[in-house]
Design a protein around this motif. Sequence first.
Motif, mmCIF file in Angstrom:
data_model
loop_
_atom_site.group_PDB
_atom_site.id
_atom_site.type_symbol
_atom_site.label_atom_id
_atom_site.label_comp_id
_atom_site.label_asym_id
_atom_site.label_seq_id
_atom_site.Cartn_x
_atom_site.Cartn_y
_atom_site.Cartn_z
ATOM 1 N N UNK A 193 5.242 2.877 -10.737
ATOM 2 C CA UNK A 193 4.484 3.243 -9.543
ATOM 3 C C UNK A 193 3.287 4.108 -9.921
ATOM 4 N N UNK A 194 2.151 3.935 -9.231
ATOM 5 C CA UNK A 194 0.957 4.725 -9.578
ATOM 6 C C UNK A 194 1.153 6.231 -9.403
ATOM 7 N N UNK A 195 1.711 6.631 -8.252
ATOM 8 C CA UNK A 195 1.907 8.053 -7.969
ATOM 9 C C UNK A 195 3.274 8.270 -7.324
ATOM 10 N N UNK A 196 3.995 9.268 -7.816
ATOM 11 C CA UNK A 196 5.202 9.753 -7.169
ATOM 12 C C UNK A 196 4.980 11.238 -6.926
ATOM 13 N N UNK A 197 4.990 11.646 -5.658
ATOM 14 C CA UNK A 197 4.730 13.035 -5.304
ATOM 15 C C UNK A 197 6.011 13.671 -4.777
ATOM 16 N N UNK A 198 6.380 14.808 -5.350
ATOM 17 C CA UNK A 198 7.582 15.532 -4.950
ATOM 18 C C UNK A 198 7.157 16.802 -4.223
ATOM 19 N N UNK A 242 -4.321 10.556 -5.384
ATOM 20 C CA UNK A 242 -2.953 10.396 -4.874
ATOM 21 C C UNK A 242 -2.927 10.551 -3.363
ATOM 22 N N UNK A 243 -3.691 11.483 -2.826
ATOM 23 C CA UNK A 243 -3.717 11.692 -1.380
ATOM 24 C C UNK A 243 -4.452 10.564 -0.663
ATOM 25 N N UNK A 244 -5.498 10.052 -1.300
ATOM 26 C CA UNK A 244 -6.187 8.880 -0.724
ATOM 27 C C UNK A 244 -5.230 7.693 -0.676
ATOM 28 N N UNK A 245 -4.447 7.522 -1.746
ATOM 29 C CA UNK A 245 -3.492 6.411 -1.776
ATOM 30 C C UNK A 245 -2.437 6.574 -0.686
ATOM 31 N N UNK A 246 -1.993 7.806 -0.451
ATOM 32 C CA UNK A 246 -0.990 8.054 0.584
ATOM 33 C C UNK A 246 -1.557 7.752 1.971
ATOM 34 N N UNK A 250 0.816 -1.211 0.000
ATOM 35 C CA UNK A 250 0.000 0.000 0.000
ATOM 36 C C UNK A 250 0.851 1.264 0.000
ATOM 37 N N UNK A 251 1.975 1.236 0.704
ATOM 38 C CA UNK A 251 2.825 2.420 0.788
ATOM 39 C C UNK A 251 3.537 2.721 -0.526
ATOM 40 N N UNK A 252 3.492 1.798 -1.466
ATOM 41 C CA UNK A 252 4.069 2.046 -2.785
ATOM 42 C C UNK A 252 3.076 2.713 -3.733
#
Length: 272
Positions: free
Chosen positions: A144-149, A264-268, A102-104
């Motif tokens: 990866x589905x989302x990468x947030x910088x 993306x925030x829901x996934x995080x 999940x954390x990925x």
Amino acid sequence: MNTIPTTLGPESVPSSAFLSLPAEIRNHIYRCLLPDVTNLRDTAGLVCACKQIRQELTSMIVAETMPVIQAVQQQSMAFYKSTYATSMARSFVSVPAVKNHSQLCNVNFSISIGNGMSHHPSGVRYPAFTTVFGGLKSLLSLHLPYVTISVPVILQEDETLGDPLLRERFLGTCYTAFKMVEADPNCNINAHHVIFEVGKEKWEGHEFVHPPVIAFVRQASKKGKVGYEVLGYDPAAEIDDEIGRAIETDESMIERLRLILKKSRDAARDGN
């Protein structure tokens, strides 16, 4: 006369032929089915199959992903030491702890330098943001589905995020950094969404409904050609350069961007 039970107790359920195989053979089968286990879309069905398969696949995914993430930090630490001629164990990139599948789903990094144009109060110039972001190439190659910088923009005494030119500069710097990596013939970006946003602590005291944000969305044509669509928004900035031409700030684009940010925030949150 014997009756057939309407339900089967645990002792009467036959064991899975697949799970009865030795672990080494199961891992070999996983690799035949999933050449790249970091492609979480391809693993979704198997991860939901049963608890044991989920645990085994999660271990495999994390085992292959964490060395890439850790190498990014080690590279950044080496760059920091060479930049400032120091032995201090610091890094320009903060690396998240990834322990499960999940954390990925949304891997969050923080690049702790300015926006590419800022200076340290002592007068020492920061390395270019494009250079530090370029160190993430190996990470961006993962599916990866989302990468947030998160980019904690450094402000001088006379600067404020209320200045539309500063926000425009932030968007333009992030756009240039991504495009430079995308154009690198030795780099193959596979992340489905790459999102840049200003560090949230910088918005304290400002009443912005929409902080500046820019996202790159992976697109594959029917012929297999892969490219990235850029979505960006800052309602107070008048952008008239290359990034302005690339972004069409109509309502449909803004709604797509909002949906991407929400997912993306829901996934995080789900990963934590």
